[in-house]
Write a protein that holds these residues in place. Sequence first.
Motif, PDB file in Angstrom:
ATOM      1  N   TRP A  85       0.856  -1.195   0.000  1.00  0.00           N
ATOM      2  CA  TRP A  85       0.000   0.000   0.000  1.00  0.00           C
ATOM      3  C   TRP A  85       0.887   1.238   0.000  1.00  0.00           C
ATOM      4  CZ3 TRP A  85      -4.910   0.127   3.468  1.00  0.00           C
ATOM      5  CH2 TRP A  85      -5.553   1.351   3.362  1.00  0.00           C
ATOM      6  N   ARG A  86       0.974   1.878  -1.146  1.00  0.00           N
ATOM      7  CA  ARG A  86       1.756   3.112  -1.253  1.00  0.00           C
ATOM      8  C   ARG A  86       0.860   4.332  -1.056  1.00  0.00           C
ATOM      9  NH1 ARG A  86       6.546   3.255  -2.921  1.00  0.00           N
ATOM     10  NH2 ARG A  86       6.305   4.977  -4.367  1.00  0.00           N
ATOM     11  N   ALA A  87      -0.324   4.332  -1.665  1.00  0.00           N
ATOM     12  CA  ALA A  87      -1.282   5.433  -1.482  1.00  0.00           C
ATOM     13  C   ALA A  87      -2.665   4.956  -1.898  1.00  0.00           C
ATOM     14  CB  ALA A  87      -0.880   6.641  -2.323  1.00  0.00           C
ATOM     15  N   ALA A  88      -3.654   5.271  -1.085  1.00  0.00           N
ATOM     16  CA  ALA A  88      -5.063   4.991  -1.391  1.00  0.00           C
ATOM     17  C   ALA A  88      -5.891   5.651  -0.303  1.00  0.00           C
ATOM     18  CB  ALA A  88      -5.350   3.493  -1.438  1.00  0.00           C
ATOM     19  N   ASN A  89      -7.094   6.033  -0.639  1.00  0.00           N
ATOM     20  CA  ASN A  89      -7.978   6.670   0.334  1.00  0.00           C
ATOM     21  C   ASN A  89      -8.568   5.674   1.319  1.00  0.00           C
ATOM     22  OD1 ASN A  89      -7.708   9.363  -0.556  1.00  0.00           O
ATOM     23  ND2 ASN A  89      -9.040   8.896  -2.292  1.00  0.00           N
ATOM     24  N   SER A  90      -8.650   4.398   0.925  1.00  0.00           N
ATOM     25  CA  SER A  90      -9.204   3.379   1.816  1.00  0.00           C
ATOM     26  C   SER A  90      -8.698   2.003   1.394  1.00  0.00           C
ATOM     27  CB  SER A  90     -10.736   3.386   1.755  1.00  0.00           C
ATOM     28  OG  SER A  90     -11.187   2.888   0.511  1.00  0.00           O
ATOM     29  N   GLU A  91      -8.835   1.056   2.317  1.00  0.00           N
ATOM     30  CA  GLU A  91      -8.465  -0.318   2.003  1.00  0.00           C
ATOM     31  C   GLU A  91      -9.359  -0.871   0.898  1.00  0.00           C
ATOM     32  OE1 GLU A  91      -7.392  -4.249   4.535  1.00  0.00           O
ATOM     33  OE2 GLU A  91      -9.413  -3.462   4.861  1.00  0.00           O
ATOM     34  N   ASP A  92     -10.652  -0.579   0.964  1.00  0.00           N
ATOM     35  CA  ASP A  92     -11.575  -1.052  -0.074  1.00  0.00           C
ATOM     36  C   ASP A  92     -11.148  -0.563  -1.452  1.00  0.00           C
ATOM     37  OD1 ASP A  92     -13.129  -2.433   1.741  1.00  0.00           O
ATOM     38  OD2 ASP A  92     -14.605  -0.824   1.959  1.00  0.00           O
ATOM     39  N   GLU A  93     -10.785   0.712  -1.542  1.00  0.00           N
ATOM     40  CA  GLU A  93     -10.336   1.283  -2.822  1.00  0.00           C
ATOM     41  C   GLU A  93      -9.077   0.576  -3.311  1.00  0.00           C
ATOM     42  OE1 GLU A  93      -8.034   5.294  -3.675  1.00  0.00           O
ATOM     43  OE2 GLU A  93     -10.159   5.706  -3.282  1.00  0.00           O
ATOM     44  N   LEU A  94      -8.135   0.368  -2.409  1.00  0.00           N
ATOM     45  CA  LEU A  94      -6.889  -0.280  -2.788  1.00  0.00           C
ATOM     46  C   LEU A  94      -7.132  -1.708  -3.259  1.00  0.00           C
ATOM     47  CD1 LEU A  94      -3.475   0.085  -1.982  1.00  0.00           C
ATOM     48  CD2 LEU A  94      -4.278  -2.043  -0.980  1.00  0.00           C
ATOM     49  N   LEU A  95      -7.901  -2.480  -2.490  1.00  0.00           N
ATOM     50  CA  LEU A  95      -8.142  -3.879  -2.847  1.00  0.00           C
ATOM     51  C   LEU A  95      -8.946  -4.012  -4.136  1.00  0.00           C
ATOM     52  CD1 LEU A  95      -8.797  -5.371   0.703  1.00  0.00           C
ATOM     53  CD2 LEU A  95      -6.716  -5.555  -0.692  1.00  0.00           C
ATOM     54  N   ALA A  96      -9.882  -3.095  -4.367  1.00  0.00           N
ATOM     55  CA  ALA A  96     -10.663  -3.129  -5.609  1.00  0.00           C
ATOM     56  C   ALA A  96      -9.788  -2.838  -6.826  1.00  0.00           C
ATOM     57  CB  ALA A  96     -11.814  -2.130  -5.530  1.00  0.00           C
ATOM     58  N   SER A  97      -8.685  -2.134  -6.613  1.00  0.00           N
ATOM     59  CA  SER A  97      -7.806  -1.788  -7.740  1.00  0.00           C
ATOM     60  C   SER A  97      -6.834  -2.901  -8.107  1.00  0.00           C
ATOM     61  CB  SER A  97      -7.032  -0.508  -7.415  1.00  0.00           C
ATOM     62  OG  SER A  97      -6.039  -0.760  -6.435  1.00  0.00           O
ATOM     63  N   VAL A  98      -6.732  -3.942  -7.281  1.00  0.00           N
ATOM     64  CA  VAL A  98      -5.749  -4.997  -7.546  1.00  0.00           C
ATOM     65  C   VAL A  98      -6.009  -5.746  -8.855  1.00  0.00           C
ATOM     66  CG1 VAL A  98      -4.786  -7.192  -6.703  1.00  0.00           C
ATOM     67  CG2 VAL A  98      -5.020  -5.238  -5.148  1.00  0.00           C
ATOM     68  N   PRO A  99      -7.225  -6.266  -9.122  1.00  0.00           N
ATOM     69  CA  PRO A  99      -7.406  -7.006 -10.391  1.00  0.00           C
ATOM     70  C   PRO A  99      -7.096  -6.182 -11.644  1.00  0.00           C
ATOM     71  CG  PRO A  99      -9.176  -7.538  -8.877  1.00  0.00           C
ATOM     72  CD  PRO A  99      -8.411  -6.384  -8.256  1.00  0.00           C
TER      73      PRO A  99
END
Length: 172
Positions: A85-99
Motif C-alpha cells: 500500500w503506497r497510497a489509497a484513500n481506503s483499504e476497499d479502494e486499494l483492494l478493488a484496484s488490484v485485479p
Amino acid sequence: MVRYAEPGVVEWVESGGGPLIAVPETVLPFWAGADGEETASDYDRACEVDGHVGLLPVGDCTALVLGDEPASTAYLHDHGMFVRWRAANSEDELLASVPPATATADWGPETTWKVPGPVRLFDAAWPGTGLAGTDQVRVALEPGTYAVRAARVQPGPETWLDLIRLRLLAPR
C-alpha cells in the motif's frame, strides 16, 4: 499486524522503517535481524537489496526481501501476490484496484525462489526467534519453485501500489 477492515479479511504488516522479509518457517531461527555479532547484520544485508524484491540466503533456504520502501504489505492468497500500500484513500479502494492493476502492470524481471513451505512476513529488523507479539503474518505457500515478479502501478489518480506476484512453477 494492522487491520484496516474487519478482522481476518486482510492482514497488513508494517515495518519500523526498513524492508520487510518473507522467511521460510523452517529457517526462522537462522534469521538474526538487526541483532548479531557480525559486522553486517542480517538486517543490514536486507537493506542492501536494490529494487522491489531480492533473495537472501538464510540457513539452507532463501528469504524474499521486499525492498524499496517500508509500505504496509499484505499477501492476497486469491491473487498469489503481496500487495504493498503506497497510497489509497481506503483499504476497499486499494483492494478493488488490484485485479485491474494486475492486468495492466508492467512487470519487472523474473526471479526464481525455492520455498520449502509456509513463510513468515515481518520487519527484517526482528530476529526470526522473536516474532511473538510482533507485526507479522504467516503465508501458507505450497513447497516448490516460484517465479517472482514485481510491478509498481497507479490504477487511479490517488491510488498507487506495488505488486509482487508469486507463480508456482514446479511443486516439490
